[in-house]
Each structure stands twice: as structure tokens, then as C-alpha cells.
Scaffold this motif. Structure first.
Motif, mmCIF file in Angstrom:
data_model
loop_
_atom_site.group_PDB
_atom_site.id
_atom_site.type_symbol
_atom_site.label_atom_id
_atom_site.label_comp_id
_atom_site.label_asym_id
_atom_site.label_seq_id
_atom_site.Cartn_x
_atom_site.Cartn_y
_atom_site.Cartn_z
ATOM 1 N N LYS A 194 0.921 -1.237 -0.063
ATOM 2 C CA LYS A 194 -0.094 0.010 -0.283
ATOM 3 C C LYS A 194 0.851 1.395 -0.114
ATOM 4 O O LYS A 194 0.524 2.308 -0.715
ATOM 5 N N ASP A 195 2.057 1.330 0.745
ATOM 6 C CA ASP A 195 2.796 2.510 0.677
ATOM 7 C C ASP A 195 3.562 2.676 -0.577
ATOM 8 O O ASP A 195 3.579 3.724 -0.995
ATOM 9 N N VAL A 196 3.797 1.366 -1.326
ATOM 10 C CA VAL A 196 4.550 1.691 -2.584
ATOM 11 C C VAL A 196 3.430 2.128 -3.567
ATOM 12 O O VAL A 196 3.947 2.951 -4.287
ATOM 13 N N ALA A 197 2.289 1.765 -3.561
ATOM 14 C CA ALA A 197 1.406 2.121 -4.442
ATOM 15 C C ALA A 197 1.109 3.580 -4.241
ATOM 16 O O ALA A 197 0.799 4.291 -5.355
ATOM 17 N N LYS A 198 0.914 4.276 -2.865
ATOM 18 C CA LYS A 198 0.866 5.653 -2.761
ATOM 19 C C LYS A 198 1.869 6.461 -3.324
ATOM 20 O O LYS A 198 1.595 7.466 -3.824
ATOM 21 N N LYS A 199 3.226 6.056 -3.119
ATOM 22 C CA LYS A 199 4.225 6.627 -3.519
ATOM 23 C C LYS A 199 4.641 6.787 -4.994
ATOM 24 O O LYS A 199 5.000 7.765 -5.489
ATOM 25 N N LEU A 200 4.073 5.640 -5.712
ATOM 26 C CA LEU A 200 4.287 5.729 -7.223
ATOM 27 C C LEU A 200 2.973 6.162 -7.985
ATOM 28 O O LEU A 200 3.339 6.478 -9.154
ATOM 29 N N GLU A 201 2.080 6.219 -7.280
ATOM 30 C CA GLU A 201 0.751 6.552 -8.031
ATOM 31 C C GLU A 201 0.711 7.775 -8.781
ATOM 32 O O GLU A 201 1.419 8.896 -7.911
ATOM 33 N N GLY A 202 0.484 8.011 -10.068
ATOM 34 C CA GLY A 202 0.532 9.566 -10.561
ATOM 35 C C GLY A 202 1.940 9.908 -11.415
ATOM 36 O O GLY A 202 2.015 10.684 -11.881
ATOM 37 N N THR A 203 2.858 8.945 -11.342
ATOM 38 C CA THR A 203 4.250 9.043 -11.862
ATOM 39 C C THR A 203 3.911 9.036 -13.184
ATOM 40 O O THR A 203 3.488 8.063 -13.897
ATOM 41 N N THR A 204 4.501 10.105 -13.982
ATOM 42 C CA THR A 204 4.436 9.873 -15.627
ATOM 43 C C THR A 204 5.898 9.726 -15.992
ATOM 44 O O THR A 204 6.920 9.743 -15.698
ATOM 45 N N CYS A 205 5.749 9.276 -17.444
ATOM 46 C CA CYS A 205 7.094 9.160 -18.306
ATOM 47 C C CYS A 205 6.804 9.922 -19.618
ATOM 48 O O CYS A 205 6.149 9.751 -20.490
ATOM 49 N N GLY A 206 7.927 11.062 -19.665
ATOM 50 C CA GLY A 206 7.725 11.828 -20.721
ATOM 51 C C GLY A 206 6.625 12.380 -20.893
ATOM 52 O O GLY A 206 5.862 13.078 -20.101
ATOM 53 N N SER A 207 5.802 12.310 -22.137
ATOM 54 C CA SER A 207 4.678 12.978 -22.471
ATOM 55 C C SER A 207 3.525 12.090 -22.282
ATOM 56 O O SER A 207 2.246 12.538 -22.168
ATOM 57 N N LYS A 208 3.827 10.969 -21.745
ATOM 58 C CA LYS A 208 2.634 9.913 -21.396
ATOM 59 C C LYS A 208 1.917 10.339 -20.055
ATOM 60 O O LYS A 208 2.526 11.087 -19.062
ATOM 61 N N ASN A 209 0.772 10.139 -19.880
ATOM 62 C CA ASN A 209 -0.126 10.241 -18.523
ATOM 63 C C ASN A 209 0.099 9.178 -17.648
ATOM 64 O O ASN A 209 -0.253 9.160 -16.619
ATOM 65 N N THR A 210 1.103 8.261 -17.744
ATOM 66 C CA THR A 210 1.332 7.014 -16.849
ATOM 67 C C THR A 210 2.811 6.731 -16.974
ATOM 68 O O THR A 210 3.651 7.493 -17.763
#
Length: 81
Positions: free
Chosen positions: A51-67
Motif C-alpha cells: 500500500k505504501d509503494v502504491a501511494k508513492k508511485l501513483e501518478g508518476t508519468t513518463c515523458g509526455s505519457k500520462n502514465t
């Protein structure tokens, strides 16, 4: 519990996680994607609370991608838990 998650919008095709009964990540594997980065992420998250990992990583984007692969990992965890 073993989690197999088909990713969307990223280079990695699938994420496989093993999470124990206390929600601690025991193993993480990425199929495809940037091998060095994803191997590093795997090493960092093993032994961590899912759960902690999911919270920290949620919303991270890559370049112009929205994920990103980390964002997809958070989605895999959230869906499984």
C-alpha cells in the motif's frame, strides 16, 4: 498472493508481484520496458508494504505519457488489494 497485471500505455507489457499475507512485497518482475530502471525498482520495493509503494508511485508519468511503469505498478497493487 500472486498478482499478474497487464499494463497499458507503457513499454513494459506485464507486471508480476508476489505479496504476502501482511501486504509485504516478496517479489516483483517486469516483462519488457527499461531493464535497468525496472530491475532497480524491483530491488527497492521488495520488503516494502504494498500500500505504501502504491501511494508513492501513483501518478508518476513518463515523458509526455500520462502514465509510467511505476504508475502501472501502483495500479496493479491497488487493483489486487
Amino acid at each position: 498472493m500472486k498478482i499478474e497485471f497487464k499494463t497499458s500505455g507503457v513499454c513494459c507489457r506485464q507486471i508480476t508481484l508476489e505479496v504476502d499475507e501482511n501486504n509485504i512485497i516478496q517479489e516483483a518482475n517486469f516483462e519488457g520496458g527499461c531493464n535497468g530502471n525496472l530491475s532497480g525498482i524491483s530491488k527497492l520495493i521488495v520488503g516494502q508494504d504494498a500500500k505504501d509503494v502504491a501511494k508513492k508511485l501513483e501518478g508518476t508519468t513518463c515523458g509526455s505519457k500520462n502514465t509510467s511503469c511505476p504508475d502501472q505498478l501502483s495500479k496493479a497493487i491497488i487493483e489486487a488489494l
